[in-house]
Structures are given as C-alpha cells and as structure tokens.
Design a protein around this motif. Sequence first.
Motif, short mmCIF file in Angstrom:
data_model
loop_
_atom_site.label_atom_id
_atom_site.label_comp_id
_atom_site.label_asym_id
_atom_site.label_seq_id
_atom_site.Cartn_x
_atom_site.Cartn_y
_atom_site.Cartn_z
N THR A 11 0.84 -1.20 0.00
CA THR A 11 0.00 0.00 0.00
C THR A 11 0.87 1.24 0.00
O THR A 11 1.57 1.54 0.97
CB THR A 11 -0.93 0.01 1.22
OG1 THR A 11 -1.74 -1.17 1.22
CG2 THR A 11 -1.84 1.24 1.20
N MET B 236 -2.24 0.67 -4.56
CA MET B 236 -1.84 -0.58 -3.93
C MET B 236 -1.32 -1.53 -5.00
O MET B 236 -2.00 -1.78 -5.99
CB MET B 236 -3.03 -1.20 -3.18
CG MET B 236 -3.47 -0.39 -1.97
SD MET B 236 -5.10 -0.87 -1.36
CE MET B 236 -6.14 -0.24 -2.68
N ALA C 294 -3.28 4.71 0.71
CA ALA C 294 -4.49 4.00 1.10
C ALA C 294 -5.72 4.72 0.56
O ALA C 294 -5.78 5.96 0.57
CB ALA C 294 -4.58 3.92 2.62
#
Length: 262
Positions: A48, A67, A51
């Motif tokens: 990640t 991600m 986020a």
Amino acid sequence: MHPALWISKTGLDAQSTDLQVTSNNLANASTVGYKKNRAVFEDLFYQTVRAPGSQSSQNTNLPSGLMLGTGVKTVATQKDFTQGSFQLTQNQMDMAIEGAGFFQVLMPDGSTTYTRAGNFALNENGQVVTSGSGFLLQPNITVPDDATSFDVSIDGIVTARVPNNPAPVNLGQIQLADFINPAGLEPIGQNLFRESQASGAAIIGNPSEDGLGNLRGGQLESSNVSVVEELIGLIETQRAYEINAKVISGVDQMLQYVNQTL
C-alpha cells in the motif's frame, strides 16, 4: 530487483501446480470412483503506497488508493465429489453408490478409511475385500464357499444362493458413511480417503436412508473427470505460463536496455 520478476515467478509456480493437478486428473480418467481435483489460488498481500480514502487536503479524500499486488499463491486443492457415470459390468462383486456416501474399509492398523470405488473381490476366506489391496469391507461380509450367486439390494442387503436351499441366504447389511464436508477428507491413495478434522466425523447409516445413496450391484462408478474439460484447462494453463514467462523476458529486456544505455 524489479518486483515484476518475483510476481511473474509466483505466477509460474502457480501454473506449474495447476498443471500437476490437471495431469493427475487425466492420469486417473479411467480410475474407478476417482474424484477430480482443482487447484485454488489467491492473490498475495498488497504493497500500500496510498491508502484509499486517505486525506488529500484539509477537505478532500482520495477516491482510490495506490496498492501494488505481489503475486499469487496456491492455497488448496479441492476434490469435486459430483457423481460419476455408471458402467454395467455384470460382475456380482462390483457395486456403485448412486448419491452420497462412501464404502467403509478396514485398514491393517485397525483404522477405517473410505472409498467410492466399488470394485470388490473375495479373499481366501470368502470375505469381501478391496480388489487392489485386499482390505476388508466394513461391516464385513463373508460369502459361503458353495454360493452360486451374490446379490446386493438397493438398500445394501447382501444375499447369496446356495445349493439345496431355494431361498436366498442373508449375508449381512452393507452400511455407508457420509460427511458434512466430504471435500475435507484426506486422500491417501489406493482410492481411499481418511477422515480429518475438516471433514467432520463419519455419519454411518444404511443405503437409501437419511440422505445416503442407493447401491447398484453389478455396476461401477466411473471417474468424474471430463477429458475435454481437462484439456481445455491444460491449454489455459499453458498460455498463462507462457504469458508469465514473457513478462520475465520483457523485464529482462528493459533492465538490459537500462544497463546498456546508462
């Protein structure tokens, strides 16, 4: 090292596993009572970078994140217990289960295993045993030496005809075992399965009762492997393997270009 190299490596490993499962299915396409396998995969954890929903300013949030996946792994092989087709053999010792259930087999160490293969035979004592290894069917059935015929009813009652006796002689009752989760059974080879914590405890009963299947004497249940489906899956696996290998080749060319240019 470029991450795509390692990602593609996991893809090659996964496709190799899928190929092994497919080849085993094809090898057992003619095995009595065999149930085909399928490989189960899942993606690995994600790196990640940003986020989703993170705050991008005092009053706004990111609508999506950044991600990066890291590949794939094989997590399980699952048995498919769908019904196989029936073949008529006219052999009195052959039996097939139509529906749910397993024959119970007594192992030399006293434990019980389970099978869908109904190609049984008689040992030197007239006891019904598995044809491959000579393990006893449970509950045990003993056929008299002078029996002229052997019959199994749809509900598992075994009878035989003997000389000088017009009525069939009752030899016993075959019982079947079933499980809450048959896919959780542990295959140990020789067409046998062993109970595991995932399968749950065996539920014993007579054929045609409590959801258990019917018995068909003089018939065998064939493997439920579809050769055409397996060959199509084999082609898909080959192409996926080639694509992953091509990614590795592409990354190698990119790194080679950078190495030669800079």
